[in-house]
Design an enzyme around this catalytic site. Structure first.
Site, PDB file in Angstrom:
ATOM      1  CG  HIS A 183     -25.815  -4.748  19.889  1.00  0.00           C
ATOM      2  ND1 HIS A 183     -25.346  -3.508  19.472  1.00  0.00           N
ATOM      3  CD2 HIS A 183     -25.835  -5.526  18.784  1.00  0.00           C
ATOM      4  CE1 HIS A 183     -25.114  -3.553  18.176  1.00  0.00           C
ATOM      5  NE2 HIS A 183     -25.389  -4.751  17.728  1.00  0.00           N
ATOM      6  CG  HIS A 283     -17.483   0.709  17.073  1.00  0.00           C
ATOM      7  ND1 HIS A 283     -18.194   1.888  16.894  1.00  0.00           N
ATOM      8  CD2 HIS A 283     -18.401  -0.277  17.059  1.00  0.00           C
ATOM      9  CE1 HIS A 283     -19.472   1.615  16.798  1.00  0.00           C
ATOM     10  NE2 HIS A 283     -19.639   0.311  16.886  1.00  0.00           N
TER      11      HIS A 283
END
Length: 388
Positions: A183, A283
């Site tokens: 992230h 994703h």
């Protein structure tokens, strides 16, 4: 040719935003504009697009996409592209239903009969992720992705680096391939150290080791590791993707069909990646419509690698108290389309994007879903904001 009669959107649990396009002759298609934590903003953008596109020919998918992109003058970004995505996916679904074929038939036809998939796991300690890895294995997965650090962690010390390695080893011990998602939490010097520590344990990929706002740093980082580097969920169109391909700094691109402009744009992005020998791993920690649309592209994509999908475990904590648990299968008439076996799902065979939405349930939940989901808040020991 049938004109668009209505475009509706539905805010549903746990944090998704569905879109339905209906034509004057009663044909319909479903799309998804989910942008976690920014539901109201996407709804506002959809309101504007709805005013423009009611009355357009539903068959003219590319024309509608180009009108949305060009006539707004201000282009790109997560909110605007997510709004376009939901409408675009719905139009492809509608066209497939109209012609009685899966969307992948309209993209050139099938290249594969089953698709590799992975699921997400979380948890703070190596023992936590090991337990969740066992659960995913029981669901039929052979690969997973997990946060490389503790949920509230930040890699800023040697001990944190070692903890990240131990988490990877705990899941690898269960016989699973493992992608590591950072992230963007890594600092550049720590990223270089961690890459060397992880290499002997052969992770499937390292996702967002640095924030995608720093393409020059990602290029430099790529020269320090042989582990595949993946990113792309925060890239929203082909122009966002271009510098990473030109710099040869990534190995796997992870565009999200509900963020990057829908099936129309992710298909173009996939073709760009193929020209640079970069794999596509869409994703998708989102809802069933987004996943179904991603699978349609994957079936027809030469450089497809693996598909992310969400199935049950981690969404429980994201559902408001008392609302129950909603996962991929909650809004489907036939959940078997997403059955996982041996790390694969079968090629969908239904028309359009290949799923049937339980519209009655969608409308019921939407009426009750008056509060939009908010992003989780992560803070460090000094009270500083940290990456989600």
């Amino acid at each position: 040719m049938a004109k668009i009669k209505s475009i509706e959107y539905f805010r549903v649990l746990p944090r998704w935003l569905f879109v339905k396009v209906t034509t004057e002759d009663g044909l319909y298609g479903w799309g998804e504009s989910t942008l976690e934590g920014h539901t109201e903003a996407v709804e506002g953008s959809l309101n504007e697009l709805i005013l423009r596109f009611v009355g357009y020919e539903a068959d003219d998918i590319e024309h509608i996409w180009q009108v949305a992109w060009r006539l707004g003058f201000y282009r790109g970004g997560a909110v605007f592209m997510s709004a376009i995505s939901g409408i675009d996916i719905a139009l492809w679904d509608l066209k497939g239903r109209k012609l009685g074929v899966p969307v992948y038939s309209l993209l050139g036809g099938k290249l594969r009969d089953q698709l590799a998939v992975y699921a997400w796991i979380g948890g703070d300690r190596p023992s936590d992720v090991a337990i969740q890895a066992k659960m995913r294995k029981a669901q039929g997965f052979t690969a997973i992705k997990m946060n490389a650090t503790e949920d509230l962690g930040w890699l800023d010390s040697p001990s944190a680096l070692n903890a990240s390695v131990e988490r990877l080893k705990a899941v690898k011990a269960e016989g699973l391939d493992v992608g590591l998602d950072f992230h963007g939490r890594l600092h550049k010097p720590m990223a270089k150290q961690l890459a060397k520590l992880l290499e002997p344990h052969q992770p499937l990929f390292i996702e967002e080791p640095l924030l995608s706002e720093h393409p020059e740093a990602i290029k430099a980082f790529s020269q320090h590791t042989t582990t595949p580097i993946a990113l792309g969920e925060r890239l929203y169109n082909r122009w966002d993707v271009k510098p990473f391909l030109e710099s040869s700094s990534i190995d796997i691109l992870q565009p999200d069909v509900s963020h990057c402009g829908g099936i129309s744009e992710i298909r173009r992005i996939a073709a760009m990646c193929e020209a640079y020998d970069v794999g596509l791993a869409p994703h998708c920690p989102l809802g069933p419509i987004s996943l179904a649309a991603s699978l349609q592209v994957a079936v027809a994509c030469p450089n497809f690698v693996i598909q992310e999908m969400s199935l049950g475990i981690h969404y429980n904590k994201m559902t408001p108290a008392g609302a129950g648990t909603f996962d991929l299968c909650s809004y489907l008439k036939d959940p078997s389309v997403f059955d996982v076996s041996g790390g694969f799902v079968k090629r969908p065979t239904g028309v359009g994007i290949g799923i049937e939405i339980d519209e009655e349930m969608v409308r019921k939940v939407s009426k009750e879903c008056t509060t939009a989901w908010r992003c989780l808040e992560f803070f460090g020991p000094g009270g500083e904001v940290r990456e989600w």
